[in-house]
Motif scaffolding. Structure first.
Motif, PDB file in Angstrom:
ATOM      1  N   PHE A   1      -8.536  -3.013  13.281  1.00 42.63           N
ATOM      2  CA  PHE A   1      -9.989  -3.194  13.155  1.00 42.63           C
ATOM      3  C   PHE A   1     -10.305  -4.602  12.662  1.00 42.63           C
ATOM      4  N   LEU A   2      -9.516  -5.081  11.704  1.00 40.57           N
ATOM      5  CA  LEU A   2      -9.787  -6.407  11.138  1.00 40.57           C
ATOM      6  C   LEU A   2      -9.551  -7.496  12.182  1.00 40.57           C
ATOM      7  N   SER A   3      -8.438  -7.413  12.894  1.00 42.22           N
ATOM      8  CA  SER A   3      -8.135  -8.491  13.852  1.00 42.22           C
ATOM      9  C   SER A   3      -9.098  -8.467  15.028  1.00 42.22           C
ATOM     10  N   ALA A   4      -9.691  -7.308  15.314  1.00 38.42           N
ATOM     11  CA  ALA A   4     -10.684  -7.237  16.399  1.00 38.42           C
ATOM     12  C   ALA A   4     -12.059  -7.726  15.932  1.00 38.42           C
ATOM     13  N   GLY A   5     -12.191  -8.066  14.653  1.00 37.20           N
ATOM     14  CA  GLY A   5     -13.503  -8.466  14.124  1.00 37.20           C
ATOM     15  C   GLY A   5     -14.461  -7.284  14.063  1.00 37.20           C
ATOM     16  N   ALA A   6     -13.884  -6.082  13.819  1.00 33.65           N
ATOM     17  CA  ALA A   6     -14.692  -4.870  13.872  1.00 33.65           C
ATOM     18  C   ALA A   6     -15.043  -4.314  12.494  1.00 33.65           C
ATOM     19  N   LEU A   7     -14.668  -5.028  11.429  1.00 35.04           N
ATOM     20  CA  LEU A   7     -15.039  -4.584  10.078  1.00 35.04           C
ATOM     21  C   LEU A   7     -16.215  -5.404   9.569  1.00 35.04           C
ATOM     22  N   ASP A   8     -17.226  -4.715   9.043  1.00 33.24           N
ATOM     23  CA  ASP A   8     -18.310  -5.434   8.357  1.00 33.24           C
ATOM     24  C   ASP A   8     -17.903  -5.772   6.934  1.00 33.24           C
ATOM     25  N   ARG A   9     -17.180  -4.844   6.310  1.00 25.28           N
ATOM     26  CA  ARG A   9     -16.731  -5.060   4.932  1.00 25.28           C
ATOM     27  C   ARG A   9     -15.329  -4.498   4.769  1.00 25.28           C
ATOM     28  N   LEU A  10     -14.641  -5.017   3.778  1.00 24.20           N
ATOM     29  CA  LEU A  10     -13.331  -4.468   3.401  1.00 24.20           C
ATOM     30  C   LEU A  10     -13.277  -4.422   1.882  1.00 24.20           C
ATOM     31  N   HIS A  11     -13.030  -3.247   1.347  1.00 22.70           N
ATOM     32  CA  HIS A  11     -12.819  -3.110  -0.101  1.00 22.70           C
ATOM     33  C   HIS A  11     -11.320  -3.033  -0.344  1.00 22.70           C
ATOM     34  N   ILE A  12     -10.810  -4.011  -1.069  1.00 23.53           N
ATOM     35  CA  ILE A  12      -9.397  -3.985  -1.453  1.00 23.53           C
ATOM     36  C   ILE A  12      -9.343  -3.688  -2.945  1.00 23.53           C
ATOM     37  N   THR A  13      -8.801  -2.531  -3.273  1.00 25.47           N
ATOM     38  CA  THR A  13      -8.691  -2.137  -4.679  1.00 25.47           C
ATOM     39  C   THR A  13      -7.280  -2.485  -5.152  1.00 25.47           C
ATOM     40  N   VAL A  14      -7.219  -3.425  -6.090  1.00 19.98           N
ATOM     41  CA  VAL A  14      -5.913  -3.900  -6.573  1.00 19.98           C
ATOM     42  C   VAL A  14      -5.606  -3.243  -7.920  1.00 19.98           C
ATOM     43  N   SER A  15      -4.442  -2.634  -7.987  1.00 17.84           N
ATOM     44  CA  SER A  15      -4.038  -1.939  -9.215  1.00 17.84           C
ATOM     45  C   SER A  15      -2.874  -2.671  -9.870  1.00 17.84           C
ATOM     46  N   PRO A  16      -2.793  -2.578 -11.197  1.00 16.92           N
ATOM     47  CA  PRO A  16      -1.793  -3.373 -11.916  1.00 16.92           C
ATOM     48  C   PRO A  16      -0.400  -2.765 -11.865  1.00 16.92           C
ATOM     49  N   LEU A  17       0.194  -2.759 -10.695  1.00 19.39           N
ATOM     50  CA  LEU A  17       1.612  -2.403 -10.582  1.00 19.39           C
ATOM     51  C   LEU A  17       2.243  -3.313  -9.527  1.00 19.39           C
ATOM     52  N   ILE A  18       3.531  -3.542  -9.707  1.00 21.51           N
ATOM     53  CA  ILE A  18       4.283  -4.359  -8.744  1.00 21.51           C
ATOM     54  C   ILE A  18       5.345  -3.451  -8.140  1.00 21.51           C
ATOM     55  N   ILE A  19       5.272  -3.238  -6.841  1.00 23.66           N
ATOM     56  CA  ILE A  19       6.231  -2.330  -6.186  1.00 23.66           C
ATOM     57  C   ILE A  19       7.460  -3.126  -5.733  1.00 23.66           C
ATOM     58  N   GLY A  20       7.218  -4.347  -5.271  1.00 22.15           N
ATOM     59  CA  GLY A  20       8.348  -5.228  -4.971  1.00 22.15           C
ATOM     60  C   GLY A  20       8.932  -5.078  -3.579  1.00 22.15           C
ATOM     61  N   SER A  21       8.579  -4.018  -2.902  1.00 23.25           N
ATOM     62  CA  SER A  21       9.023  -3.795  -1.524  1.00 23.25           C
ATOM     63  C   SER A  21       8.047  -2.779  -0.951  1.00 23.25           C
ATOM     64  N   GLY A  22       8.158  -2.521   0.355  1.00 20.65           N
ATOM     65  CA  GLY A  22       7.275  -1.520   0.940  1.00 20.65           C
ATOM     66  C   GLY A  22       6.236  -2.105   1.862  1.00 20.65           C
ATOM     67  N   LYS A  23       5.323  -1.248   2.292  1.00 23.72           N
ATOM     68  CA  LYS A  23       4.369  -1.607   3.341  1.00 23.72           C
ATOM     69  C   LYS A  23       3.262  -2.516   2.825  1.00 23.72           C
ATOM     70  N   LEU A  24       3.035  -3.610   3.537  1.00 23.41           N
ATOM     71  CA  LEU A  24       1.899  -4.482   3.223  1.00 23.41           C
ATOM     72  C   LEU A  24       0.637  -3.893   3.842  1.00 23.41           C
ATOM     73  N   GLY A  25      -0.485  -4.129   3.188  1.00 22.72           N
ATOM     74  CA  GLY A  25      -1.739  -3.530   3.661  1.00 22.72           C
ATOM     75  C   GLY A  25      -2.263  -4.154   4.936  1.00 22.72           C
ATOM     76  N   ILE A  26      -2.126  -5.462   5.076  1.00 18.95           N
ATOM     77  CA  ILE A  26      -2.736  -6.150   6.220  1.00 18.95           C
ATOM     78  C   ILE A  26      -1.681  -6.982   6.924  1.00 18.95           C
TER      79      ILE A  26
ATOM     80  N   ILE B   1       0.824  -1.214   0.000  1.00 16.58           N
ATOM     81  CA  ILE B   1       0.000   0.000   0.000  1.00 16.58           C
ATOM     82  C   ILE B   1       0.857   1.262   0.000  1.00 16.58           C
ATOM     83  N   ALA B   2       2.171   1.087   0.078  1.00 13.62           N
ATOM     84  CA  ALA B   2       3.091   2.232   0.012  1.00 13.62           C
ATOM     85  C   ALA B   2       4.493   1.703  -0.268  1.00 13.62           C
ATOM     86  N   THR B   3       5.372   2.595  -0.724  1.00 18.46           N
ATOM     87  CA  THR B   3       6.777   2.215  -0.910  1.00 18.46           C
ATOM     88  C   THR B   3       7.471   2.156   0.455  1.00 18.46           C
ATOM     89  N   GLU B   4       8.729   1.749   0.456  1.00 14.17           N
ATOM     90  CA  GLU B   4       9.527   1.739   1.700  1.00 14.17           C
ATOM     91  C   GLU B   4       9.562   3.115   2.342  1.00 14.17           C
TER      92      GLU B   4
END
Ligand SMILES: NC(=O)c1ccc[n+]([C@@H]2O[C@H](COP(=O)([O-])OP(=O)(O)OC[C@H]3O[C@@H](n4cnc5c(N)ncnc54)[C@H](OP(=O)(O)O)[C@@H]3O)[C@@H](O)[C@H]2O)c1
Length: 230
Positions: free
Chosen positions: A171-196, A36-39
């Motif tokens: 929020f996810l690990s607490a079971g506090a999300l009703d829904r999660l929208h993950i928008t995946v875009s066609p790029l490969i960063i190869g390093s950096g912050k993971l979303g979950i 979800i972000a670069t390093e």
């Protein structure tokens, strides 16, 4: 609904959010390799223009948008509606230690309510237009369920958890999300912050398996994950 100009093919995606009932939805814009972000913390913009429009439509359907202080420091987001019509959501920053820069755009006095969720540890003093809500810290974090309950009691029952990784994961690990929208875009960063990032599981039958649908918007694909609560 006109102000959102939702194409017919996305009606099912937005239908669960067009309700009088409270809900909590998370949204992440990520690369093909789950970043979800670069390093260096750069994340503008992983999503394409249709993915960004999706984010603004989500903001428009929620009472409040919630971000962690890490996102405010990295991105200085405005958290308002610029790509679709509607009412700006209330801006909520989770900042337990008082690290938020006082000149952050999310704290500006522009007529939209702003709340900082914090703890007694924070000695920061805010201008009058900013509401401060103090929570206690349990096991190193503020309980997402307590935040949701307190905010719902203030009239903010429809919450968009917009990031970053730590905040959504809490929020996810607490079971506090009703829904999660993950928008995946066609790029490969190869390093950096993971979303979950959740606690490790040993076996795949322990993995979360939400009911999931997907929708193509421009070059992005939105995965609409519904979690069963209770
Ligand atoms: N692509 C996307 O969709 C997207 C969206 C948003 C952000 N981002 C990116 O994500 C990065 C930021 O993510 P991040 O994980 O570093 O930071 P973050 O989730 O924005 O903020 C994390 C911080 O917020 C506080 N916090 C959040 N939830 C808490 C809770 N339940 N209890 C206690 N404290 C809580 C903590 O502050 P303290 O550390 O002060 O205790 C925590 O370290 C940036 O690079 C940004 O660009 C990407």
């Amino acid at each position: 609904m006109d102000k959102l100009k939702i194409p017919v093919k996305l009606n099912c995606l937005f239908a669960p959010l067009q309700t009088d009932t409270a809900f909590v939805i998370g949204q992440l814009g990520q690369s093909l390799d789950g970043r979800i972000a670069t390093e260096t913390g750069h994340s503008k913009y992983i999503s394409g223009k249709d993915g960004l429009l999706h984010l603004h439509r989500l903001r428009s359907l929620c009472d409040a948008v919630v971000v962690g202080v890490g996102t405010v420091i990295a991105d200085d987001p405005q958290l308002n509606l610029r790509l679709c019509g509607g009412k700006n959501p209330v801006r909520i920053i989770i900042d337990p230690k008082g690290r938020v820069p006082l000149n952050a755009q999310a704290l500006r006095d522009d007529g939209t309510k702003c709340i900082v969720v914090t703890t007694a540890y924070s000695k920061i003093r805010f201008d009058n237009h900013i509401e401060r809500i103090d929570f206690s810290v349990e096991n190193g974090s503020i309980c997402p369920h307590k935040m949701i309950e307190t905010l719902a009691n203030k009239g903010f029952g429809k919450l968009l958890i917009e990031g970053g990784a730590y905040t959504i994961s809490q929020f996810l690990s607490a079971g506090a999300l009703d829904r999660l929208h993950i928008t995946v875009s066609p790029l490969i960063i190869g390093s950096g912050k993971l979303g979950i990032n959740l606690a490790p599981v040993n076996f795949l039958n322990e993995a979360l398996r939400p009911e999931t649908d997907f929708y193509k918007v421009g070059k992005d694909i939105i995965f609409d994950c519904a979690f069963k609560q209770g």
